[in-house]
Design an enzyme around this catalytic site. Structure first.
Site, PDB file in Angstrom:
ATOM      1  N   SER A  76     -10.198   4.528 -13.207  1.00  0.00           N
ATOM      2  CA  SER A  76      -8.298   4.714 -13.042  1.00  0.00           C
ATOM      3  C   SER A  76      -8.113   3.822 -13.749  1.00  0.00           C
ATOM      4  O   SER A  76      -7.280   3.543 -13.896  1.00  0.00           O
ATOM      5  CB  SER A  76      -8.599   5.296 -11.846  1.00  0.00           C
ATOM      6  OG  SER A  76      -9.406   6.384 -10.779  1.00  0.00           O
ATOM      7  N   ASN A 110      -2.453   9.540 -14.218  1.00  0.00           N
ATOM      8  CA  ASN A 110      -2.944  10.815 -14.006  1.00  0.00           C
ATOM      9  C   ASN A 110      -4.225  11.936 -14.830  1.00  0.00           C
ATOM     10  O   ASN A 110      -5.000  11.639 -14.288  1.00  0.00           O
ATOM     11  CB  ASN A 110      -2.484  11.370 -12.828  1.00  0.00           C
ATOM     12  CG  ASN A 110      -2.931  12.807 -12.076  1.00  0.00           C
ATOM     13  OD1 ASN A 110      -3.977  12.220 -11.066  1.00  0.00           O
ATOM     14  ND2 ASN A 110      -2.854  14.028 -12.302  1.00  0.00           N
ATOM     15  N   HIS A 170     -12.279   6.621  -2.511  1.00  0.00           N
ATOM     16  CA  HIS A 170     -13.535   6.917  -3.691  1.00  0.00           C
ATOM     17  C   HIS A 170     -14.149   5.567  -3.333  1.00  0.00           C
ATOM     18  O   HIS A 170     -13.760   4.762  -3.782  1.00  0.00           O
ATOM     19  CB  HIS A 170     -12.877   7.138  -5.269  1.00  0.00           C
ATOM     20  CG  HIS A 170     -11.449   8.784  -4.695  1.00  0.00           C
ATOM     21  ND1 HIS A 170     -12.276   9.770  -3.659  1.00  0.00           N
ATOM     22  CD2 HIS A 170     -10.718   8.988  -5.890  1.00  0.00           C
ATOM     23  CE1 HIS A 170     -11.503  10.335  -4.410  1.00  0.00           C
ATOM     24  NE2 HIS A 170     -10.785  10.105  -5.365  1.00  0.00           N
ATOM     25  N   SER A 230       0.581  -1.007  -0.131  1.00  0.00           N
ATOM     26  CA  SER A 230       0.324  -0.330   0.042  1.00  0.00           C
ATOM     27  C   SER A 230       1.399   1.212   0.124  1.00  0.00           C
ATOM     28  O   SER A 230       1.836   0.943   0.816  1.00  0.00           O
ATOM     29  CB  SER A 230      -0.766   0.080   1.707  1.00  0.00           C
ATOM     30  OG  SER A 230      -2.212   1.161   1.275  1.00  0.00           O
TER      31      SER A 230
HETATM   32  P1  NAI Z   1      -3.891  19.725  -9.629  1.00  0.00           P
HETATM   33  O1  NAI Z   1      -2.481  20.743  -9.242  1.00  0.00           O
HETATM   34  O2  NAI Z   1      -5.038  19.937  -9.936  1.00  0.00           O
HETATM   35  O3  NAI Z   1      -4.067  21.082  -7.337  1.00  0.00           O
HETATM   36  C1  NAI Z   1      -3.127  21.719  -7.092  1.00  0.00           C
HETATM   37  C2  NAI Z   1      -4.090  23.440  -6.495  1.00  0.00           C
HETATM   38  O4  NAI Z   1      -2.704  23.009  -5.585  1.00  0.00           O
HETATM   39  C3  NAI Z   1      -3.494  23.598  -7.631  1.00  0.00           C
HETATM   40  O5  NAI Z   1      -4.358  24.548  -8.552  1.00  0.00           O
HETATM   41  C4  NAI Z   1      -2.668  24.903  -7.574  1.00  0.00           C
HETATM   42  O6  NAI Z   1      -1.976  26.102  -7.624  1.00  0.00           O
HETATM   43  C5  NAI Z   1      -3.166  24.888  -5.646  1.00  0.00           C
HETATM   44  N1  NAI Z   1      -1.811  25.059  -4.955  1.00  0.00           N
HETATM   45  C6  NAI Z   1      -0.556  24.809  -5.182  1.00  0.00           C
HETATM   46  N2  NAI Z   1       0.434  25.622  -4.148  1.00  0.00           N
HETATM   47  C7  NAI Z   1      -0.855  26.071  -3.271  1.00  0.00           C
HETATM   48  C8  NAI Z   1      -0.834  27.223  -2.019  1.00  0.00           C
HETATM   49  N3  NAI Z   1       1.017  27.763  -1.459  1.00  0.00           N
HETATM   50  N4  NAI Z   1      -1.695  27.829  -1.673  1.00  0.00           N
HETATM   51  C9  NAI Z   1      -3.088  27.510  -1.902  1.00  0.00           C
HETATM   52  N5  NAI Z   1      -2.985  26.702  -3.033  1.00  0.00           N
HETATM   53  C10 NAI Z   1      -2.090  25.968  -3.635  1.00  0.00           C
HETATM   54  O7  NAI Z   1      -3.182  18.763  -8.115  1.00  0.00           O
HETATM   55  P2  NAI Z   1      -4.734  17.927  -8.182  1.00  0.00           P
HETATM   56  O8  NAI Z   1      -4.534  16.712  -9.165  1.00  0.00           O
HETATM   57  O9  NAI Z   1      -6.109  18.809  -7.319  1.00  0.00           O
HETATM   58  O10 NAI Z   1      -3.988  16.771  -6.766  1.00  0.00           O
HETATM   59  C11 NAI Z   1      -3.476  17.303  -5.470  1.00  0.00           C
HETATM   60  C12 NAI Z   1      -2.720  16.281  -4.675  1.00  0.00           C
HETATM   61  O11 NAI Z   1      -3.880  15.488  -4.097  1.00  0.00           O
HETATM   62  C13 NAI Z   1      -1.406  15.796  -4.851  1.00  0.00           C
HETATM   63  O12 NAI Z   1      -1.027  15.225  -4.028  1.00  0.00           O
HETATM   64  C14 NAI Z   1      -2.280  13.933  -5.786  1.00  0.00           C
HETATM   65  O13 NAI Z   1      -1.367  13.155  -5.871  1.00  0.00           O
HETATM   66  C15 NAI Z   1      -4.102  13.651  -5.194  1.00  0.00           C
HETATM   67  N6  NAI Z   1      -4.638  13.389  -5.135  1.00  0.00           N
HETATM   68  C16 NAI Z   1      -5.042  13.179  -4.264  1.00  0.00           C
HETATM   69  C17 NAI Z   1      -6.624  12.166  -4.270  1.00  0.00           C
HETATM   70  C18 NAI Z   1      -6.988  11.288  -3.312  1.00  0.00           C
HETATM   71  O14 NAI Z   1      -8.049  10.448  -3.164  1.00  0.00           O
HETATM   72  N7  NAI Z   1      -6.921  11.821  -1.571  1.00  0.00           N
HETATM   73  C19 NAI Z   1      -6.445  11.402  -5.484  1.00  0.00           C
HETATM   74  C20 NAI Z   1      -5.848  12.516  -6.638  1.00  0.00           C
HETATM   75  C21 NAI Z   1      -4.790  12.848  -6.480  1.00  0.00           C
END
Ligand code: NAI
Length: 434
Positions: free
Chosen positions: A363, A183, A355, A78
């Protein structure tokens, strides 16, 4: 090489329960089930030894069994210490698949588990494919066992954070094999990251705290795909949602979706819940913790736990830490109680079960197609990061339509010509953004 350990899970007697949940999930994962049907005779993953490192949930069990049914040998760990569903891991172990995963392991055990997946069976044959989520398995291979890289056809990566690491490696010339960025298939990030979090964000808060969400002030840090889904999740629960962003485009999107957009320091003092979704580090820091009101909840739904400065919290207020239940801790800062979920690790997998199956089927159908492609045609790829072609992205979506009773219009040839596509797609140019 390491001695052979057939599997390690919390409790193998949970296998029967896990099996029943897997069967229910299969009905919600039409993409994976149709790949099993399509490829049952041709066995395109025969000979592949796929080491996977991805949240060991019920949905992932359906992915693993799909890879096996296409001919692969599979080992699994995991990618997060809290995300395993022990009944899923037990069912996979019971099916004879080497899995090393349990909920609530420590960091050392986490690395031990990943390491076990590198060698297969009693004759200890090394992996020849990687399926990763976040890049920890990839890093283990490339940093600790670089000699294995040569025998690996390629890797597929599930999430935004892992994909960042791969592009970084490509830029630095340290990517020794082809990689597919799963992704950024549209049917991954615009569905799992967004609609997945729309369901699982609120689910996590409810399971962890049972707090009333309607009327509460929630700050969502980041408005990318995960942030969009997370903000929608809380809005759907009746919360008053504020978004923070650094990117003017995403900030404008949030504003025009009807969210207040502010700096964290402006709104932190009124927040009932703060959730980080940025994939960036150091979002919630000391000054934010100190400004929070009594009983505020702080959590993260991004991949790694460095979005929240847990180091500062534990160093300065660790003595006040009081575990309410696993993955729910109360700290006291200057007389005010703060609730931290999943120790700052991704909350929807730490405090809930991730999810729903249906969106994970999108995915994981991409994952399976990426594995088939890299296993069978490595010669077509350089040591770079690729995406699946658009016709496969469209295929993944198509495989999920009938479960929802969706009817598609069919282009007539003269219509297709008018908009410059073919009747069977792809229906959009590469630059289209959805
Ligand atoms: P993304 O790049 O689409 O979104 C991240 C956003 O955060 C961007 O719009 C960016 O401008 C903003 N950001 C960066 N620094 C910032 C700050 N200091 N303050 C405010 N906003 C800021 O990425 P995505 O796809 O949304 O993924 C985000 C995270 O979630 C990644 O670590 C990804 O691996 C993870 N993830 C988690 C999932 C879950 O089920 N928990 C599912 C898919 C992704």
């Amino acid at each position: 090489t390491l001695p052979y350990v057939p599997y390690k899970v919390k409790d193998i007697s949970l296998a029967a329960w896990g099996r029943k949940e897997i069967e229910l999930a299969e009905a919600e994962m039409p993409g994976l089930m149709s790949l099993r049907e399509e490829y049952k005779d041709s066995q395109p993953l025969k000979g592949a030894r796929i080491a996977g490192c991805l949240h060991m949930t019920i949905q992932t069990a359906v992915l693993i069994e799909t890879l096996v049914s296409l001919g692969a040998d599979v080992t699994w760990s995991s990618c997060n210490i809290f995300s395993t569903q022990d009944q899923a891991a037990a069912a996979i172990a019971d099916a004879g698949i080497p899995v090393y995963a349990w909920k609530g392991m420590n960091e050392e055990e986490f690395n031990w588990c990943i390491e076990q997946t590198l060698f297969f069976g009693e004759d200890r044959e090394p992996l020849n494919m990687i399926l990763d989520d976040g890049g920890d398995l990839t890093n283990m291979v490339l940093d600790k066992y670089p000699e294995l890289a040569e025998g690996i056809n390629g890797l597929s990566e599930e999430t935004t954070t892992g994909v960042h690491r791969l592009y970084e490696r490509m830029k630095n010339g340290t990517l020794p094999m082809p990689a597919i960025n799963v992704n950024d298939s549209v049917t991954k990030s615009k569905f799992d990251n967004k609609y997945g979090c729309r369901e699982s964000a609120v689910d996590a808060i409810r399971r962890a705290t049972d707090t009333m969400l309607a009327g509460k002030r929630v700050v969502v840090c980041g408005y990318g795909d995960v942030g969009k889904g997370t903000a929608a999740s809380f809005r759907g629960a009746g919360s008053i949602v504020t978004v923070t962003e650094i990117d003017p485009i995403c900030a404008l999107q949030a504003a025009m979706d009807g969210f207040e957009v502010k700096r964290l320091e402006t709104v932190i003092g009124k927040a009932d819940i703060v959730i980080t979704t940025t994939g960036n580090k150091d979002i919630v820091q000391a000054r934010h913790f100190e400004a929070l009101k009594d009983k505020a909840i702080v959590c993260n739904i991004g991949h790694f736990d460095n979005e929240i400065d847990m180091g500062w919290l534990n160093a300065n207020h660790g003595d006040t830490k009081d575990e309410i239940k696993p993955q729910v801790d109360k700290y006291t800062i200057n007389g005010k109680d703060i609730i931290i979920l999943a120790e700052g690790r991704l909350v929807n997998l730490g405090c809930a079960t991730g999810h729903p199956s249906f969106v994970m089927s999108n995915s994981f159908t991409n994952q399976t197609l990426a594995q088939i492609e890299l296993w069978n045609h490595p010669e077509n790829y350089k040591n770079e990061v690729y995406m699946l072609p658009k016709h496969l992205d469209e295929k993944v979506a198509e495989l999920h339509l009938s479960r929802l009773g969706v009817e598609l219009e069919k282009l007539r040839p003269e219509q297709a010509e008018y908009i410059g596509v073919t009747v069977d797609g792809p229906f959009k140019p590469e630059y289209y953004r959805y």
